[in-house]
Design an enzyme around this catalytic site. Structure first.
Site, PDB file in Angstrom:
ATOM      1  N   LYS A 169      44.224  37.821  46.149  1.00 39.89           N
ATOM      2  CA  LYS A 169      42.997  38.192  45.314  1.00 39.89           C
ATOM      3  C   LYS A 169      42.747  36.840  44.486  1.00 39.89           C
ATOM      4  O   LYS A 169      43.445  35.883  44.263  1.00 39.89           O
ATOM      5  CB  LYS A 169      43.567  39.192  44.380  1.00 39.89           C
ATOM      6  CG  LYS A 169      42.599  39.984  43.540  1.00 39.89           C
ATOM      7  CD  LYS A 169      43.223  40.724  42.571  1.00 39.89           C
ATOM      8  CE  LYS A 169      42.626  41.577  41.601  1.00 39.89           C
ATOM      9  NZ  LYS A 169      43.070  42.543  40.747  1.00 39.89           N
ATOM     10  N   SER A 180      40.510  46.888  40.527  1.00 38.83           N
ATOM     11  CA  SER A 180      39.702  45.591  40.866  1.00 38.83           C
ATOM     12  C   SER A 180      40.042  44.938  42.073  1.00 38.83           C
ATOM     13  O   SER A 180      39.124  43.970  42.523  1.00 38.83           O
ATOM     14  CB  SER A 180      40.089  44.569  39.642  1.00 38.83           C
ATOM     15  OG  SER A 180      41.107  44.364  39.553  1.00 38.83           O
ATOM     16  N   SER A 194      44.631  48.671  39.635  1.00 39.77           N
ATOM     17  CA  SER A 194      43.981  47.844  40.539  1.00 39.77           C
ATOM     18  C   SER A 194      44.470  47.552  41.866  1.00 39.77           C
ATOM     19  O   SER A 194      43.837  47.094  42.763  1.00 39.77           O
ATOM     20  CB  SER A 194      43.563  46.382  39.665  1.00 39.77           C
ATOM     21  OG  SER A 194      42.496  46.482  39.048  1.00 39.77           O
TER      22      SER A 194
END
Ligand code: GLN
Length: 469
Positions: free
Chosen positions: A65, A140, A164
């Protein structure tokens, strides 16, 4: 061979038998990226020529990420304000992966600073759900989940502050684990809400999640909130047996807003586990109704403080003011922050600053912390007699891109089932349990006591093993 569709443990076996090589696996991932990335847009930055060392223990391509620091690689939280930022150090999880021989493919797209549930707030534009391109992948960590689901990575790391990892895993039909707070080092994870953030694995199956946890978990003196508790070999917890385990079904999670197909899928999963010998009991987590409100007080307060460091002086973007309005340095801060932060980031900074301000601190922030304790106590009480709790991961399957983008409140509600685990610090996993209409995946969430990730692996593994029989 379509190596990119296999799991990490399958690939490691093939390597051991000399049937493939790390080079070959990386090439198959690269050609898949060439094929599908233009539609999916899972990555914010793709790295060129990553280091591949054949003889290492785990030379598997991994996606990271965009909020986890990798030395000299663009790490931008998918925000304009961090454009051009290349950290001078590795996050601890990156050091650990590097030591195991991991091949870093790229940084995955995410909601700006991890603020969101759809990956639509990224400065680079949205990621698409590989199962249905007009839908969101969740967020996210939507880029990480989409990368794994589209076979553009074998496995990935995400971060989870309010859901997330688990929510995008559910929307993309993959496994996502939020470890216990303190289990995985946050050193080098760009902070959103420091008391809630955890890094965790996003993988194709449960065994891979256990393998990846074996690599990334553990005490780290560089993270003062990291727990000095020994880590087990998580693969030992992959036991196909739930006989006699006591599992709670919280009635507050099966309320209005939960779609029929998700509800049905969760009860089918419960039936399957019952057949395997687990004992189910309806329970109550009475403060659940306050979780979303509490989260948005605590998380935005911490975010507003964490984001104060992005001011145009130390990192990334700097807008040099053309003329002086107040004074040169204040103008530089204001113009950089105005140009560098997106709408949702600005909204959160304002909300957080408001609830921390002297007149409102007691009424909002302090009250939020008290309710957080009540939510945590609900779980402590439940786990006095239970081994685990089962719920849906999300109230619905993936929604359409644009559907909730202008309605922050309805977006905030999509984390209604995942947020409590962060507020209480407990571990929680989402595993795919069924496919709903339009071929969209449905996720099942399992929660356990602090530091009992093994329980999550045991139940998930049993479900995965028996679901197709
Ligand atoms: N969707 C939640 C939020 O917008 C959770 C995000 C996260 O876990 N990073 O804050």
């Amino acid at each position: 061979m379509t190596l990119q569709t296999l799991t990490a443990h399958e690939l490691l076996n093939l390597i051991k038998q000399k049937k493939t090589s790390a080079q070959e696996i990386y090439r198959s991932i690269s050609s898949q990226i060439e094929k599908t990335e233009k539609d999916v847009h899972a990555y914010a930055h793709i790295f060129q020529n990553p280091k591949i060392e054949e003889s290492r223990e785990c030379p598997i391509p991994v996606a990271i990420k965009d909020n986890i620091c990798i030395t000299d690689k663009l790490t931008t939280c998918s925000s304009k304000i961090l454009s051009g930022f290349r950290p001078p150090y590795n996050a601890t999880v990156i050091e650990k992966l590097k030591n195991s021989g991991a091949v870093f493919i790229g940084h995955t797209n995410m909601d700006e600073f991890a603020f969101g549930s759809s990956t639509e707030t990224s400065y680079y534009g949205p990621t698409h759900n590989p199962h249905k391109l007009e839908c969101v992948p969740g967020g996210s960590s939507g880029g990480s989940a989409a990368a794994v689901a589209a076979n553009e990575a074998i496995w990935a790391l995400g971060s989870d502050t309010g859901g997330s990892i688990r929510q995008p895993a559910a929307f993309c039909g993959v496994v996502g684990l939020k470890p216990t707070y303190g289990r995985v080092s946050r050193y080098g994870l760009i902070a959103f809400a420091s008391s809630l953030d955890q890094i965790g694995p996003i993988t194709k199956d449960v065994r891979d999640a256990a393998l990846l946890m074996n690599i990334i978990a553990g005490y780290d003196e560089k993270d003062s909130t990291s727990a000095n508790i020994p880590i087990p070999d998580y693969t030992q917890a992959l036991i196909d047996n739930v006989k006699g385990l006591k599992i709670g079904i919280p009635k507050e999670y099966f309320i209005e807003g939960l779609s029929e197909e998700v509800k049905r899928a969760v009860f089918n999963a419960i039936d399957l586990l019952k057949k395997q010998g687990a004992i189910f009991k309806e329970i109550s987590l009475p403060h659940t109704a306050y979780a979303v409100a509490t989260y948005y007080i605590v998380a935005t307060a911490e975010a507003s403080s964490n984001l104060a460091r992005f001011d145009g002086v130390q990192y990334g973007l700097r807008i040099q003011p053309q003329k002086t309005r107040k004074n040169p340095i204040v103008d530089l801060y204001e113009e950089t922050r105005d140009a560098g932060f997106g709408l949702e980031a600005k909204r959160r900074i304002m909300l957080g600053t408001y609830s921390l301000s002297s007149g409102y601190y007691d009424a909002y922030y302090l009250k939020g912390l008290k309710v957080r304790t009540l939510i945590k106590q609900d779980f402590e009480k439940a786990f006095e007699t239970l081994d685990a709790i089962i719920t849906p991961t999300t109230p619905t399957t993936a929604f359409k891109i644009g559907e909730k983008a202008n309605d922050p409140l309805s977006m905030y509600l999509s984390d209604i089932y995942t947020i409590s685990a962060n507020l209480s610090g407990i571990p929680a996993i989402s595993i795919p349990c069924a496919t709903g209409k339009d071929n969209l995946p449905i996720g099942l969430q399992i929660m356990a006591k602090p530091f009992d990730e093994e329980m999550l692996f045991r139940i998930s593994y049993t479900f995965e093993k028996n679901k197709n029989h």
